[in-house]
Scaffold this motif. Structure first.
Motif, mmCIF file in Angstrom:
data_model
loop_
_atom_site.group_PDB
_atom_site.id
_atom_site.type_symbol
_atom_site.label_atom_id
_atom_site.label_comp_id
_atom_site.label_asym_id
_atom_site.label_seq_id
_atom_site.Cartn_x
_atom_site.Cartn_y
_atom_site.Cartn_z
ATOM 1 N N ILE A 258 0.764 -1.156 0.006
ATOM 2 C CA ILE A 258 0.064 0.008 -0.079
ATOM 3 C C ILE A 258 0.787 1.234 0.035
ATOM 4 C CG2 ILE A 258 -1.663 1.402 1.335
ATOM 5 C CD1 ILE A 258 -2.863 -1.391 2.333
ATOM 6 N N ARG A 259 1.841 1.216 0.950
ATOM 7 C CA ARG A 259 2.681 2.375 0.787
ATOM 8 C C ARG A 259 3.520 2.606 -0.489
ATOM 9 N NH1 ARG A 259 8.301 2.713 2.484
ATOM 10 N NH2 ARG A 259 8.962 4.885 3.051
ATOM 11 N N GLY A 260 3.961 1.587 -1.062
ATOM 12 C CA GLY A 260 4.647 1.502 -2.436
ATOM 13 C C GLY A 260 3.858 2.208 -3.488
ATOM 14 N N MET A 261 2.492 1.777 -3.634
ATOM 15 C CA MET A 261 1.530 2.622 -4.286
ATOM 16 C C MET A 261 1.269 4.104 -4.282
ATOM 17 S SD MET A 261 -1.337 -0.567 -5.005
ATOM 18 C CE MET A 261 -1.543 -1.263 -3.517
ATOM 19 N N LEU A 262 1.143 4.353 -2.965
ATOM 20 C CA LEU A 262 0.863 5.816 -2.553
ATOM 21 C C LEU A 262 2.356 6.539 -2.774
ATOM 22 C CD1 LEU A 262 -0.735 5.282 0.857
ATOM 23 C CD2 LEU A 262 -1.850 6.215 -1.082
ATOM 24 N N ILE A 263 3.382 5.999 -2.608
ATOM 25 C CA ILE A 263 4.593 6.730 -3.011
ATOM 26 C C ILE A 263 4.597 7.196 -4.416
ATOM 27 C CG2 ILE A 263 7.201 6.756 -3.183
ATOM 28 C CD1 ILE A 263 7.140 5.071 -0.345
ATOM 29 N N ARG A 264 4.103 6.216 -5.035
ATOM 30 C CA ARG A 264 4.390 6.340 -6.658
ATOM 31 C C ARG A 264 3.157 7.583 -7.364
ATOM 32 N NH1 ARG A 264 5.969 1.041 -6.582
ATOM 33 N NH2 ARG A 264 3.666 0.128 -6.778
ATOM 34 N N LEU A 265 2.101 7.940 -6.299
ATOM 35 C CA LEU A 265 1.504 9.113 -6.349
ATOM 36 C C LEU A 265 2.231 10.259 -6.641
ATOM 37 C CD1 LEU A 265 -1.910 8.011 -4.813
ATOM 38 C CD2 LEU A 265 -1.314 7.890 -7.232
ATOM 39 N N TYR A 266 3.446 10.506 -5.671
ATOM 40 C CA TYR A 266 4.120 11.574 -5.591
ATOM 41 C C TYR A 266 3.409 12.725 -4.956
ATOM 42 C CZ TYR A 266 7.454 8.938 -8.354
ATOM 43 O OH TYR A 266 8.245 8.039 -8.583
ATOM 44 N N LEU A 267 2.700 12.355 -3.765
ATOM 45 C CA LEU A 267 1.773 13.406 -3.074
ATOM 46 C C LEU A 267 2.955 13.963 -2.276
ATOM 47 C CD1 LEU A 267 -1.257 11.179 -2.633
ATOM 48 C CD2 LEU A 267 -0.934 13.077 -3.982
ATOM 49 N N PRO A 268 2.576 15.114 -1.221
ATOM 50 C CA PRO A 268 3.238 15.465 -0.231
ATOM 51 C C PRO A 268 3.528 14.479 0.802
ATOM 52 C CG PRO A 268 1.639 17.232 -0.922
ATOM 53 C CD PRO A 268 1.440 16.128 -1.458
ATOM 54 N N ASP A 269 4.898 14.347 1.158
ATOM 55 C CA ASP A 269 5.015 13.616 2.236
ATOM 56 C C ASP A 269 4.099 13.317 3.477
ATOM 57 O OD1 ASP A 269 7.329 12.796 0.666
ATOM 58 O OD2 ASP A 269 8.671 14.023 2.021
ATOM 59 N N GLY A 270 3.623 14.339 3.976
ATOM 60 C CA GLY A 270 2.700 14.232 5.173
ATOM 61 C C GLY A 270 1.421 13.715 4.681
ATOM 62 N N LEU A 271 0.888 14.126 3.381
ATOM 63 C CA LEU A 271 -0.521 13.256 2.972
ATOM 64 C C LEU A 271 -0.147 11.993 2.790
ATOM 65 C CD1 LEU A 271 -3.143 13.825 2.098
ATOM 66 C CD2 LEU A 271 -2.371 14.610 -0.253
ATOM 67 N N THR A 272 0.924 11.661 2.116
ATOM 68 C CA THR A 272 1.178 10.219 1.945
ATOM 69 C C THR A 272 1.328 9.413 3.323
ATOM 70 O OG1 THR A 272 2.604 10.633 -0.089
ATOM 71 C CG2 THR A 272 2.788 8.515 1.125
#
Length: 406
Positions: A258-272
């Motif tokens: 789940i974290r890997g998929m979110l990281i690839r959205l390149y959102l702000p770190d706090g939001l991720t």
């Protein structure tokens, strides 16, 4: 296994021998492909394990070394794993490759045997308990599972995941284990932390004796290195453990957690981080609750499949080879093989995890097709992670409705 089943196997020894030969012949192309790779590309994770054992033998810091270029991989496992890897370090490199690869398929055989136990041991009218065709069915299942992408990666990289799957699965579903139940889960957790999700499963299902045994073994094997290699133990637990980059590029396509998929959205770190915490809580609540329900419904294979998916999805890093749990998922879906709908769904799941879907997403993004590439490409790139989430729903919500229909 009953005495009748044992007698049946003995009478069919020739059939089992031929089945094993069929399996060996069928996986030869897979083994040949990866064991004839260039030296610096061959079983790179096995090289990490073995080098960790060499560091122990030479008295050098385990968590400061990197394998030779171009890989430059560090040792990322707990120190007990490095101590056990001394056995690999004592072997010549070529011997270690063959021993480990054979071990991968032995572990896969254990996983297939337990995962598909219902269909392999199904009563057949006029036949013995195992059925006349059990050896051939086992061979078919072994070959089919060997070519799943997460299992192919076990051979490609010389990975340990399928062994950990075998340990946890056997501990949970063996009917009359000759070892103290919980011992194997504790061992797997000590070697690699992600099987620790099974401690949560044991808690929510109130298997207190098994939980305490698993916790005791994991704690004992965690503390032991402080007496044998204290500096390495301190380096791991107080430093290396908290550096996720040691595991590799977290945003890489192979990270399907789940974290890997979110990281690839390149959102702000706090939001991720915030989204990750919320999704982990939601998926974890649903997954462990479904595993508890499956356990209560006397379906331990489905329970193990769900917990295994939790290990891959909830972890900060879940590489594609971590999804070796898909073999158990297939066994849970197939059940006793009487439901044609479940068989068709299992075939679809098998096909989904045979083809390199995430890499198709990478190619689609590289094609730079307006609108299509950025959106669809990213979805396809996350295919196995999204597929694993779908499997959690399938096992937790759909499968209970199919039980008992035939």
């Amino acid at each position: 296994m009953t005495s009748v089943e044992v007698r049946t196997i003995r009478r069919q020894w020739w059939a089992w021998a031929v089945a094993v030969l069929v399996i060996v012949v069928a996986v030869v192309p897979l083994v040949r492909e990866w064991l004839t790779n260039p030296d610096d590309q061959r079983l790179v994770d096995l090289d990490v394990y073995r080098t960790g054992g060499q560091m122990i033998l030479e008295g050098r810091p385990v968590y400061e070394f990197f394998t030779p270029a171009p890989q430059l991989l560090p040792f990322t496992y707990p120190p007990i794993a490095a101590l056990l890897a001394v056995l690999l370090a004592e072997m010549p490199w070529v011997t270690a490759q063959w021993v480990w690869t054979a071990g991968v398929f032995v572990a896969l055989g254990v996983v297939v045997g337990f995962s598909f136990r219902e269909v392999l041991g199904r009563q057949v009218p006029g036949r013995d308990a195992l059925g006349r065709y059990a050896p051939w069915l086992f061979a078919f299942l072994m070959v089919a599972c060997a070519y799943l992408m997460p299992i192919r990666d076990q051979v490609r990289f010389g990975q340990i995941d399928i062994l950990l799957v075998a340990l946890c699965l056997a501990d949970c579903v063996a009917r009359r284990p000759w070892w103290p139940r919980g011992f194997l889960i504790g061992l797997a957790t000590a070697i690699k932390l992600t099987p620790g999700v099974f401690l949560i499963y044991l808690l929510v299902t109130r298997q207190w004796r098994t939980f305490f045994m698993a916790s005791f073994v994991a704690a004992l094997l965690t503390l032991l290195p402080f007496a044998v290699v204290p500096q390495d133990a301190a380096d791991f637990w107080f430093s290396a453990l908290f550096d996720p980059e040691r595991l590799g590029a977290n945003a890489a396509t192979t990270n399907q957690s789940i974290r890997g998929m979110l990281i690839r959205l390149y959102l702000p770190d706090g939001l991720t981080v915030g989204l990750w915490v919320v999704l982990v809580a939601v998926v974890g609540w649903f997954g462990f609750r479904a595993a508890r329900d499956a356990y209560r419904a006397d379906d331990p294979v489905t329970a193990v499949a769900l917990v295994g998916l939790m290990a891959a999805l909830l972890s900060p890093v879940g590489w594609i080879h971590h999804l070796a749990w898909v073999v158990v998922v297939l066994g849970a879906i197939v059940g006793d093989g009487r439901d044609p709908v479940r068989l068709r769904v299992a075939a679809g799941v098998w096909l989904f995890f045979v083809v390199p879907i995430p890499w198709w997403g990478v190619s689609l993004k590289a094609a730079d097709i307006p609108v299509l590439s950025p959106v669809l490409g990213k979805i396809v790139q996350d295919g196995f992670g999204l597929g694993a989430l779908g499997l959690v729903w399938l096992l937790g919500a759909w499968l209970p409705k199919r039980r008992g229909r035939l």
